[in-house]
Design a protein around this motif. Sequence first.
Motif, PDB file in Angstrom:
ATOM      1  N   LEU A 230      40.557  45.650  39.479  1.00 44.68           N
ATOM      2  CA  LEU A 230      41.126  46.920  39.033  1.00 44.68           C
ATOM      3  C   LEU A 230      40.413  48.118  39.648  1.00 44.68           C
ATOM      4  N   VAL A 503      44.889  42.120  36.540  1.00 44.29           N
ATOM      5  CA  VAL A 503      45.949  42.799  37.292  1.00 44.29           C
ATOM      6  C   VAL A 503      46.546  41.946  38.410  1.00 44.29           C
ATOM      7  N   LYS A 504      46.059  40.743  38.605  1.00 41.77           N
ATOM      8  CA  LYS A 504      46.612  39.888  39.664  1.00 41.77           C
ATOM      9  C   LYS A 504      47.104  38.576  39.114  1.00 41.77           C
TER      10      LYS A 504
END
Length: 504
Positions: A230, A503-504
């Motif tokens: 992030l 976030v992935k």
Amino acid sequence: MKKIFLSIVTLTFLSLSSCVSDNEDFNDDGKKSYDVPAESLLSNAQKELSDQLTTPSVNNNPLRYYVQYWAATLYPAESRYNLTTRLIPDTHWTKLYQDVLGNLKTSEEVLKAQTKPDATSASDWQKQQQNKVAILEVLRVYTYQILVDTFGDVPYSESLQNPTIVLPKYDNGEEIYTKLIARIDAAIAQLDATGASFDTGDLIYKGDVAKWKLFANTVKLKLAINIADLNPALAKTTAESAYNSGLLLTNANNALLTYASFAPNYNPIFDNLVASQRNDNVPANTLVNRMNAMSDPRRPIFFTPMEDGTYVGGIPGGRNSLPYESTYSHVGDVIKNPSAPGVLIEAFETNFYLAEAAARNFVVGNTVEHYYTQAITLSCNYWGVSPEETAAYLANPQVAYATAATTPLTGFPGTGTGTWQEKIGYQEWIALYNRSFQAWTAYRRLDFPILISNASSVPASDKKVPVRYTYPTVEQTVNGANWSAASDAIGGNLLTTKIFWDVK
């Protein structure tokens, strides 16, 4: 100092529903001592923290099912991600806010009310008290990170302030992380190894300030690695600063809480599997089969062998066939030892963090391959694997960093690309076998191992491994406005809503 350690939720509920008396001594028990030493409060906090992270109780911590270390047999509900029947989020929340953070807060209040003994110099007293407060602060940072990593946005700036604030707002998880990094920096600066700290009460390091400083820097590294996808810039400076200040890198410095061999202070795994005469949890075939395929030398420690010397796991989330006593391997005797320690941080874990940092081109003193290899070696050493067996395992092409995951093991899901995330992810997952919360965090951060959810999982999971706990039911009832605002802010109070750093 009165012994009052009620969670923010419990305090709120009591303030709304408890009986009231005009007698100011109404809640005092004249026959019971309410004066509690700061050392006892620290001990209580450390044990409650270790218990909650260690226990396999389906009432408290079902995460061994989530990361597919264990499979259920008779009662599969929790292995299918049913969090609400036993109010698991409520228990986790209360344990951490009330029993850990509450005790740490009260311990600091007791410390600050103490007066210097005549026999102690002013400078020695200042160092000692400063070290004690800093140790409490490091544990607070560690605990708040767990809360954020479990739920997302949580009460932080207004937490633990009853009766001033009885309905605390929820703070943004990313902002909490930034503040935790600042807090751990301040605590590290206060730890002075030339001074004393707790003579008693510290169940982890026995007051060793130098070891607490290593622990604190490793907590800082842990915060950095979680936000690396992030906010890579902040992660880089934070990780490099932690590395340069000194980390927990050897098993001699592991943060362990050693349990007693007798009730009621034996290891919660022994309590739930042996003392309770429960043999209906078995190792999951996801882990067992992968370790079998690589001839992992930790298998005889993690699992019991079948009569023919093989290892057999159950289906995660399945209602595994009877007789389960003889159909599957079971949890290894070393894991079930009553005095086996609870763990907050281990050296292999730190080395995996450094492997991630090196893979991201952070300046941490060595290569990703070095730290990856060192992490596996330290894990094997911790469990008593011989140097010869460890060397043979590391030489396996499916384990050696240069070749691991380039060609997935036959019958196992994988990308075949040999990314650092996949290489580290699978080996860290194996090494974290007895550390289910941290394994769940690593799984969410790295997206490995690949875990296939059971088709019978609760609909709320969308047939995927949950990536967070839903908020406690009591919060919706008692602190509804703040609960609703937080649920909206994170994108919904769902098992599938990702923590901000995922976030992935």
